[in-house]
Design an enzyme around this catalytic site. Sequence first.
Site, PDB file in Angstrom:
ATOM      1  CG  ASN A  10       3.391  12.733  -0.444  1.00 11.55           C
ATOM      2  OD1 ASN A  10       3.330  13.963  -0.474  1.00 11.55           O
ATOM      3  ND2 ASN A  10       2.309  11.970  -0.374  1.00 11.55           N
ATOM      4  CE  LYS A  12       1.440  11.651   3.156  1.00 10.46           C
ATOM      5  NZ  LYS A  12       0.715  10.670   3.920  1.00 10.46           N
ATOM      6  CG  HIS A  97      -1.562  10.320  -1.663  1.00  9.33           C
ATOM      7  ND1 HIS A  97      -2.280  10.405  -0.492  1.00  9.33           N
ATOM      8  CD2 HIS A  97      -0.360   9.784  -1.340  1.00  9.33           C
ATOM      9  CE1 HIS A  97      -1.521   9.940   0.499  1.00  9.33           C
ATOM     10  NE2 HIS A  97      -0.354   9.563   0.007  1.00  9.33           N
ATOM     11  CD  GLU A  99      -2.580  11.764   2.931  1.00 12.65           C
ATOM     12  OE1 GLU A  99      -1.899  12.665   2.419  1.00 12.65           O
ATOM     13  OE2 GLU A  99      -2.099  10.905   3.699  1.00 12.65           O
ATOM     14  CD  GLU A 169       1.110   5.604  -0.927  1.00 11.53           C
ATOM     15  OE1 GLU A 169       2.198   5.785  -0.389  1.00 11.53           O
ATOM     16  OE2 GLU A 169       0.261   6.499  -1.066  1.00 11.53           O
ATOM     17  N   GLY A 175       0.553   6.749   7.453  1.00 13.81           N
ATOM     18  CA  GLY A 175       0.615   7.675   8.588  1.00 13.81           C
ATOM     19  C   GLY A 175       0.163   7.069   9.902  1.00 13.81           C
ATOM     20  CB  SER A 215       4.017   3.188   8.378  1.00 13.25           C
ATOM     21  OG  SER A 215       2.865   3.922   8.744  1.00 13.25           O
TER      22      SER A 215
HETATM   23  P1  PGA Z   1       3.507   7.588   5.416  1.00 10.88           P
HETATM   24  O1  PGA Z   1       2.812   8.137   4.083  1.00 10.88           O
HETATM   25  O2  PGA Z   1       4.897   7.132   5.025  1.00 10.88           O
HETATM   26  O3  PGA Z   1       3.536   8.759   6.360  1.00 10.88           O
HETATM   27  O4  PGA Z   1       2.670   6.463   5.919  1.00 10.88           O
HETATM   28  C1  PGA Z   1       2.939   7.462   2.879  1.00 10.88           C
HETATM   29  C2  PGA Z   1       2.168   8.159   1.792  1.00 10.88           C
HETATM   30  O5  PGA Z   1       1.087   8.687   2.064  1.00 10.88           O
HETATM   31  O6  PGA Z   1       2.596   8.205   0.615  1.00 10.88           O
END
Ligand code: PGA
Length: 257
Positions: A10, A12, A97, A99, A169, A175, A215
């Site tokens: 992803n 983003k 997601h 976000e 998640e 992140g 992460s």
């Molecule tokens: P990240 O994001 O690997 O940067 O923690 C994962 C995600 O949001 O799908």
Amino acid sequence: MMRKPIIGGNWKMNRGTPSEAKEMLVQLIPLVKGINSVDIVICPPYTALSAVNNILKNSNIKLGGQNMYFEEKGAFTGEISPKFLQAVGCEYVILGHSERRNIFNESDELVNKKLKKALEMNLKPIVAIGEHLEEREAGKTKEIILYQMNETFKDITKEDMKTIVIAYEPIWAIGTGKTATPEQAEEIHVYIRELLIQKYDKEIADSIRIQYGGSMKPENAEDLLSKNNIDGGLVGGASLNAELLAAIIKAAEKTTN
Ligand code: PGA
């Protein structure tokens, strides 16, 4: 039961110009060439979808959108139709997601509407769920997961569930560099499967792939992916770098040997 692992990258709002996308993919494609025991999906921003689709042709990497609207067309300024995603070669779409839920206030009800539309349009949904840090600290993780599962998958038939990928998640791990331990993740993956047995049946619960996201990186991927109920990863940060993503894909491949 053997489930085919699925690794999703992803991007983003990070690699969104065609040239930025190309730079990464010309490195990734040869690194993962010939890996067929893992489904690999890249989800770039909309502006790079078409270019990425051209680059990925004849590769073993599939294309996905990061989001979509629940209508096919109309006066919805700034939104993206599932039809447009299909037209540029998307096979998958990420829905719900954290976000989208937290920054753009998407509710479970909205995610459910999008999910129904994606299924109707034959896009394969990757549906994200997960708890906030305060919820985990208050011992409410399972309660939150139960609620999200009930609301997000409301009125989704058994047949449709077969094409869905669930991404667990934990929001506190996204992140942040803080990964859930393999045991913490596995506990929730097992719980999600239990809920799927209650809502559908064991056959469905056993066949659905549940990715971990938060992460994930080469250093922790193998430990996470070797857990029985962790069937892949939804990768943000590390998916921007071809070598890191390839290492995660290879860790997933290892679990299939
Ligand atoms: P990240 O994001 O690997 O940067 O923690 C994962 C995600 O949001 O799908």
